[in-house]
Design a protein around this motif. Structure first.
Motif, PDB file in Angstrom:
ATOM      1  N   UNK A 280       0.645  -8.036   8.006  1.00  0.00           N
ATOM      2  CA  UNK A 280       1.571  -8.821   7.123  1.00  0.00           C
ATOM      3  C   UNK A 280       2.170  -8.094   6.186  1.00  0.00           C
ATOM      4  N   UNK A 281       1.269  -7.358   5.352  1.00  0.00           N
ATOM      5  CA  UNK A 281       1.835  -6.537   4.286  1.00  0.00           C
ATOM      6  C   UNK A 281       2.871  -5.430   4.847  1.00  0.00           C
ATOM      7  N   UNK A 282       2.592  -4.879   5.896  1.00  0.00           N
ATOM      8  CA  UNK A 282       3.537  -3.751   6.381  1.00  0.00           C
ATOM      9  C   UNK A 282       4.979  -4.457   6.672  1.00  0.00           C
ATOM     10  N   UNK A 283       4.883  -5.470   7.303  1.00  0.00           N
ATOM     11  CA  UNK A 283       5.955  -6.177   7.776  1.00  0.00           C
ATOM     12  C   UNK A 283       6.985  -6.693   6.608  1.00  0.00           C
ATOM     13  N   UNK A 284       6.195  -7.238   5.606  1.00  0.00           N
ATOM     14  CA  UNK A 284       6.775  -7.753   4.334  1.00  0.00           C
ATOM     15  C   UNK A 284       7.643  -6.594   3.702  1.00  0.00           C
ATOM     16  N   UNK A 285       6.996  -5.627   3.610  1.00  0.00           N
ATOM     17  CA  UNK A 285       7.684  -4.368   3.103  1.00  0.00           C
ATOM     18  C   UNK A 285       8.840  -3.949   3.650  1.00  0.00           C
ATOM     19  N   UNK A 286       8.748  -4.117   5.085  1.00  0.00           N
ATOM     20  CA  UNK A 286       9.875  -3.759   6.008  1.00  0.00           C
ATOM     21  C   UNK A 286      10.994  -4.482   5.670  1.00  0.00           C
ATOM     22  N   UNK A 287      10.782  -5.837   5.534  1.00  0.00           N
ATOM     23  CA  UNK A 287      11.716  -7.015   5.347  1.00  0.00           C
ATOM     24  C   UNK A 287      12.342  -6.823   3.905  1.00  0.00           C
ATOM     25  N   UNK A 288      11.529  -6.526   2.812  1.00  0.00           N
ATOM     26  CA  UNK A 288      12.100  -6.443   1.547  1.00  0.00           C
ATOM     27  C   UNK A 288      13.006  -5.017   1.388  1.00  0.00           C
ATOM     28  N   UNK A 289      12.825  -4.224   2.053  1.00  0.00           N
ATOM     29  CA  UNK A 289      13.653  -3.047   1.602  1.00  0.00           C
ATOM     30  C   UNK A 289      14.654  -2.822   2.608  1.00  0.00           C
ATOM     31  N   UNK A 366       1.932  -2.971   2.033  1.00  0.00           N
ATOM     32  CA  UNK A 366       0.704  -3.267   2.134  1.00  0.00           C
ATOM     33  C   UNK A 366      -0.245  -2.902   0.789  1.00  0.00           C
ATOM     34  N   UNK A 367       0.399  -1.921  -0.008  1.00  0.00           N
ATOM     35  CA  UNK A 367      -0.129  -1.817  -1.324  1.00  0.00           C
ATOM     36  C   UNK A 367      -0.085  -2.961  -2.267  1.00  0.00           C
ATOM     37  N   UNK A 368       1.070  -3.608  -2.215  1.00  0.00           N
ATOM     38  CA  UNK A 368       1.485  -4.675  -3.328  1.00  0.00           C
ATOM     39  C   UNK A 368       1.022  -6.091  -2.670  1.00  0.00           C
TER      40      UNK A 368
END
Length: 445
Positions: A280-289, A366-368
């Protein structure tokens, strides 16, 4: 995490002697992702392996034309950089008899440090970030390309997607490419005729960390070489045929811990569609950037011809499960095969820059514990709430140039130089009178 000892020149000599190698192709990637380098006689290579070349190779345009950039201004004297082979990548080149190939890094000869423009060095740092967390990155780029005849005419004007009959017709060249991959040590999963006229796809099997990306550079190189020998021209240009399908570079990624477990397959959030907090965190990071990285994923004017609704080239910032219309397709078939497939990139992207950016975006997410937007189901093109990718290269470049995230992970020198390189490309394109314009207007006005 155990680290394998680096290969030595003596070990390379033994490989070369056993295979009858007389020449070594020393390859580095320029900023466009084009394979550059020199051929060294084996005796010269074994003396040291490194050589010097003009550092401006990291900021010229795709045709090797030199234009001023922050990396190489006209008063910079265009000094040398050192090209240093990574001996762990030394292997027999399966496409040419008597030749080995090695992937190289570019180094500042004064400091011994990687050059500020070296995309492979950037990815190395990112992979170390993951290693520090006890994680190994598994990646598998998936590329499409087009075949033309020797006069650069399409070999077909029809769509034969997945046709076994058409694949059999092309087997002399496609089989030769697969065989050259295997002889080079690149694991091949499959080949098939693709969605557009003259378009085919060959899938590389996943590999760990840097290996997958190094092999992408070698795959594009050997494909062009083998195609020429069989009377074809192969191109990874994104959309070489008007109205045809564009060629993409989908990157499949997963993360494995020290015990060999795929952390994207963990079921620590059973109430969510992905079930994995890390995924979840990884995909969210991809979308955010995504919008900040788009100029790297789609780095040429032509790449934007591919991004059309309902073309299987994603035009929105969205994710889904087994959905080929989204930007990040999440595949959760089983523990070992659970992965993300990032689908925005064009086939002409630099895979080092791309993997570095995606991995950093995912790590940040993931970190955030970044919040993941709702899953897109059915037709994402009909969802007007979704952000859309930039419609043109100029807008993507300005988003990249102004991105604090991009400057943090790529560095100011790279961001400022890449921006100038792209603005130069846009100016050259804007000054060119196209065939379409001539046919449209010449006999009317």
């Amino acid at each position: 995490m155990a680290v394998e000892p680096a290969r030595t020149l003596d070990e390379c000599a033994k490989i070369a002697e056993a295979a009858g190698v007389h020449t070594v192709a020393c390859v580095f990637s320029d900023t466009w992702g084009v394979a550059r380098g020199k051929h060294l006689p084996i005796r010269q290579f074994l003396r040291d392996g490194r050589f010097s070349t003009a550092a401006v190779a990291l900021s010229w345009n795709p045709r090797s034309d030199v234009q001023p950039t922050p990396w190489a201004e006209m008063d910079s004297e265009f000094k040398d950089m050192a090209v240093v082979p990574d001996l762990d990548t030394f292997r027999v080149a399966g496409w040419t008899e008597g030749t080995a190939v090695v992937i190289c890094d570019t180094v500042d000869p004064q400091t011994g440090e990687p050059t500020a423009m070296d995309a492979r060095a950037m990815l190395k740092r990112t992979l170390r970030d993951y290693a520090d967390l006890g994680l190994t990155v598994h990646q598998a780029p998936e590329l499409e390309f087009h075949l033309f005849d020797t006069a650069w005419q399409p070999i077909s004007t029809k769509t034969w997607c997945y046709s076994i009959d058409r694949a059999d017709e092309l087997e002399p060249v496609l089989g030769a490419i697969r065989e050259a991959m295997l002889r080079t040590g690149i694991d091949c999963e499959a080949s098939n005729v693709e969605y557009g006229p003259s378009q085919v796809e060959i899938n590389l099997r996943y590999a760990t960390g840097m290996t997958a990306i190094d092999e992408t550079i070698l795959f594009r190189l050997l494909t062009r070489v083998i195609a020429r020998r069989h009377g074809y021209n192969a191109t990874f240009m994104v959309k070489p045929i008007n109205s045809g399908a564009g060629s993409g570079m989908h990157i499949h990624q997963s993360l494995v811990d020290a015990d060999g477990r795929n952390i994207f397959a963990e079921h620590d959030d059973p109430g969510h569609a992905l079930r994995s907090t890390a995924m979840k965190g990884y995909v969210a990071g991809l979308l955010r950037r995504q919008l900040e990285l788009q100029a790297l994923a789609m780095p040429t004017v032509t790449a934007y011809r591919r991004a059309e609704d309902y073309s299987f080239s994603p035009t929105q910032v969205c994710w889904g499960l087994d959905n080929r219309l989204v930007g990040v397709r999440c595949l959760t078939p089983n523990a070992s095969g659970t992965r993300v497939e990032v689908r925005w990139a064009a086939a002409d992207a630099n895979p080092y820059l791309l993997a570095h950016g995606y991995l950093q975006a995912g790590l940040e997410g993931m970190r955030d514990d970044a919040v993941l937007q709702p899953v897109s189901t059915g037709d994402p093109h009909a969802d007007t709430t979704l952000a859309r990718v930039a419609p043109s290269l100029d807008k993507a470049v300005e988003a990249f140039h102004g991105s604090a995230f991009a400057r943090r992970i790529y560095g100011d020198m790279f961001v400022d130089t890449f921006t100038v390189m792209q603005r130069n490309e846009l100016a050259a394109f804007g000054a060119h009178v196209t065939d379409w314009e001539f046919k449209r207007y010449a006999d009317v006005f």
